[in-house]
Write a protein that holds these residues in place. Sequence first.
Motif, short mmCIF file in Angstrom:
data_model
loop_
_atom_site.label_atom_id
_atom_site.label_comp_id
_atom_site.label_asym_id
_atom_site.label_seq_id
_atom_site.Cartn_x
_atom_site.Cartn_y
_atom_site.Cartn_z
N LEU A 37 0.84 -1.20 0.00
CA LEU A 37 0.00 0.00 0.00
C LEU A 37 0.87 1.25 0.00
N CYS A 38 0.42 2.27 -0.69
CA CYS A 38 1.20 3.49 -0.81
C CYS A 38 1.15 4.30 0.48
N PRO A 39 2.32 4.61 1.07
CA PRO A 39 2.34 5.41 2.29
C PRO A 39 2.06 6.88 2.01
N LEU A 40 1.99 7.26 0.72
CA LEU A 40 1.86 8.68 0.38
C LEU A 40 0.44 9.08 0.05
N HIS A 41 -0.42 8.11 -0.20
CA HIS A 41 -1.82 8.45 -0.45
C HIS A 41 -2.69 7.29 0.02
N PRO A 42 -3.94 7.58 0.43
CA PRO A 42 -4.82 6.51 0.94
C PRO A 42 -5.23 5.58 -0.19
N TYR A 58 8.05 3.59 -6.99
CA TYR A 58 7.09 4.25 -7.88
C TYR A 58 5.67 3.83 -7.49
N CYS A 59 4.76 4.80 -7.40
CA CYS A 59 3.37 4.48 -7.08
C CYS A 59 2.50 4.73 -8.31
N HIS A 60 1.79 3.67 -8.72
CA HIS A 60 0.91 3.79 -9.88
C HIS A 60 -0.39 4.51 -9.51
N GLY A 61 -0.63 4.68 -8.20
CA GLY A 61 -1.84 5.37 -7.76
C GLY A 61 -1.68 6.87 -7.82
N CYS A 62 -0.63 7.40 -7.17
CA CYS A 62 -0.48 8.85 -7.12
C CYS A 62 0.60 9.35 -8.06
N GLY A 63 1.30 8.43 -8.73
CA GLY A 63 2.27 8.83 -9.74
C GLY A 63 3.59 9.33 -9.18
ZN LIG Z 1 0.61 6.59 -4.04
#
Ligand SMILES: [Zn+2]
Length: 331
Positions: A37-42, A58-63
Amino acid sequence: MGEDLEKLKQQLPLLDYLRQQNWSGRPAGQGTEFVGLCPLHPESRPSFYVNARKNLFYCHGCGQGGDLIRFVELSLDLSFPQSLAYLQQQGVPAGAADAREQAAVFYQQQFLCHPEALRYLEQRGVHDPALIEELHIGYAPGGNLRRHLTNQGHSLESLQRDGLVNPQGGDALYRRVVLPCFQDREVVNLYGRSIGAAFPHRFLPGPKGGLFAWDSVRHFSTVILVEGLLDLAVLWQAGFRNTTCAFGTHLTPLQFQQLSEPPARVVYIVFDQDENQAGQRTAHHLARCLATVSVPARLVELPAGHDPNSYFVAGAAAADFADCLEGAHPL
Ligand SMILES: [Zn+2]
């Protein structure tokens, strides 16, 4: 500057830093990549990738993506120089996991030559040799770990920083049965249960690594949540392999996230039945929190004054415990 930066990133690999921050990732594909899970966005589905070889995320959710410094900038909202200063202050023991791993192996060997450790476990209802080995249960007699690890090349300073050796130079764990806490197959902490008069519970400093054995438990459609590792041990021994442990009644954000991540599950909460109702109240509170993220919970009642461990020590069988689960009630 550039050299310092490279040295820092080598000393503190991104993956190690994230784990210290309680990030839990599972291997994705080819060995050196991890996803969680991304620690930078929910988010509820893991889209945060870490490449351990390249030391990048790299996070595919928040880029968002980059290296360790970039991660610190984003997660703590610091400037580049501030992030650098922050990381340099961390003074993170390089190779700490390594020392804990070696300590766990050493304690497992010690277990075999100190019969008092097995006697203690038997008193606590744990007797299956296969389970003792599976849980990597060891024994810290105290007084011999420091020498062992310094012989392996660890400096006294690093062992003290890591909490294995106390500031006076003695072993931190003394006359304790030891259960290692694993995360992504690495020993992240050691739980020491006193077999003498000392305070019963002891962990090394730092995170404990999420719910115990979550990798093997997360796939069950019903999960039993207990407070302590000796509760878990008797339940695994009795065949309830869907049991996990939160090392107490207050879940960390990571542990809570784990219970609510897919696949969906029902959580049976079995906390100590305290006379002052503290365990029951905490269980209620947790069940309510789980309901807010659509995780159904059941409150399991044991006979008054019991926790799962004492219940089995008092002679309960698997069928008795199964009855308690059967009688569990929703909120
Ligand atoms: Zn993210």
